[in-house]
Design an enzyme around this catalytic site. Sequence first.
Site, PDB file in Angstrom:
ATOM      1  CG  MET A 286      31.882  15.609  -7.269  1.00  0.00           C
ATOM      2  SD  MET A 286      31.601  16.192  -8.630  1.00  0.00           S
ATOM      3  CE  MET A 286      32.852  17.472  -8.985  1.00  0.00           C
ATOM      4  CG  ASP A 287      25.631  12.810  -2.991  1.00  0.00           C
ATOM      5  OD1 ASP A 287      25.448  11.691  -3.354  1.00  0.00           O
ATOM      6  OD2 ASP A 287      24.607  13.528  -2.846  1.00  0.00           O
ATOM      7  CE  LYS A 288      22.029  10.099  -8.906  1.00  0.00           C
ATOM      8  NZ  LYS A 288      20.821  10.892  -9.190  1.00  0.00           N
TER       9      LYS A 288
END
Length: 613
Positions: A286-288
């Site tokens: 996941m990207d943040k």
Amino acid sequence: MAEAGIFAVAILFGVWLVAPKAWSSARRLSPDMNLLMVVAVAGAIGLGEFFEAATVAFFFSLSLYLESWSVGRARNAVSSLLDLAPPTARVLYDDGSESDVPAAAVAVNARFIVRGGDRIPLDGEVVDGAGAVDQAPITGESALVPKEPGDEVYAGTINGEGTLTVRATKPASDTVLAKIIRMVGDAHARRAPVEQWVAKFARIYTPIVMALAIAIALVPPLLLGGAWDYWFYNALVLLVIACPCALVISTPVSIVAALTASARAGVLIKGGAYVEAPGRTTALAMDKTGTITMGEPEVAAVHPLVGVSARDLMALAASLEARSSHPLARAILSRAEADGVSVSAAEDTRTVPGRGLEGRADGRAIWLGSDRFAEEKGFGDAILADLRDRIEGAGSTLVAVGDETGVTGVLELRDRIRPDAKGIVARLHAQGVKTIVMLTGDNERTARAVAAEVGIDEVRADLLPEDKVTAIEELVATHDMVAMIGDGVNDAPAMARAHYAIAMGAVGSDAAIETADIALMTDDLARVPWLIAHSRRTMTIIHQNIGISLATKALFVGLTAFGMASMWGAIAADVGVSLLVVANALRLLNGHRIKDGPSGGEPVGEQMAKGAL
């Protein structure tokens, strides 16, 4: 006659592009899905079952269209990336003159000017000026990054304030953005086309059925003295029951129902090839910013000093930000409004590039900015070390507020974590996703603070796009099915390299959405565990349909071999099984409830009525 004409048109449109491929596979003695479909349609037409033939042709052609549309949409990712970097750069010459030059013609070490609000055309190093740059398109960082001489800037990022003089360090063909474009294209080129199980099965099934029918027609009369007409009739019965109409329909109709149900739930799956993948997910990256977090800063805490009240501190900060549209300014003004603080705009406000704001209120000089700004004013010691460490350790941004006498207080701003992120991560783990990794361009402390709060297993921080690709490749090498969730241009190469990719459709960039195989049309992460469950349910129904089809075929083949089946029984069984698998597949249309915690959620129809979708 009218019905027959309509069915004939449907059959024609369904098979006219497939028939040449089927003929080619027959000539090469390599039966495939196309040949299987044409045989099914031809068999149904030969029996006068025009409705069945039209149904097979329609669903098969629709499935092929969805697959080709998905591939075409993915290829558009590269073209959308090309619009990020401006085509020209304003070059500064040694004699002080300036001119606009195509970015591709700018030599390494040439200097160019970037004004406030302009996109940066080339990678380079700041040699003069100070400002704050929005690097989210490349690194994914949630806040503007201060830039001053010696700092690096990237093509495609946006200079928020101040004027920068930049020395080009790379040609246009070798910028970070150019590498992103190449990586997206290369990653898509490495994707192996998904070959459905039915297509593989057809290579064995079709010739075996044909050979068996010939054997039933010839062997008993030639070797056992059987009646030719009787065994020829049984061979025709075998061809009817073996006609794989239900088998051909079983997968496409299930896929179409699954795609429809997911669209109702706000999840756009770009073709049937990506329906199965979520159910087999073992690792999720996941990207943040914009994925786990909202991508919008908020004032998390107010720390007044030297006897100033929290309301007075907010009023002072809001007065400086009253005329600003900066994301941090919006956060401060929103907090002031929520606290009921009356805001009067400060006078003579000015931006100090890369530092903060200055102005006057009630006859005194006031200021707001980073801790570096406070130190430059000689007030750095006023910010308590333990307070500074606590704010930085929580992954927050420190904003000092003061006047000519010193620091009056500190605001703690952070990118807001999605309220349901922790519960969603827990549900993903419960579904068997063994490894959940955060990939972000933000700093290590911020990333680890967010990961610890939501329960993420691993953190990789301070990443550029190529670093994210490397991280995904490591996951792909050690896990059977790796997914990547992202929303920015910087995520696109990593998304393309994963087994499949999910884009945050409501907040995501065009490049991320185009690159992704699945797009969440709202920014609701709860749709990810729903997607995994939906994928597994879809595959269960597909397997049921295939099993029902093959079991029925096997039963009637056995009866035919012993001369116990009739033509009418074969037709009834074939049509009946076709209708049964369609009905079973359509059950997927009812599976569009999004669960939100242990109590469940609203049907999507109700959410749409409330404007949620």
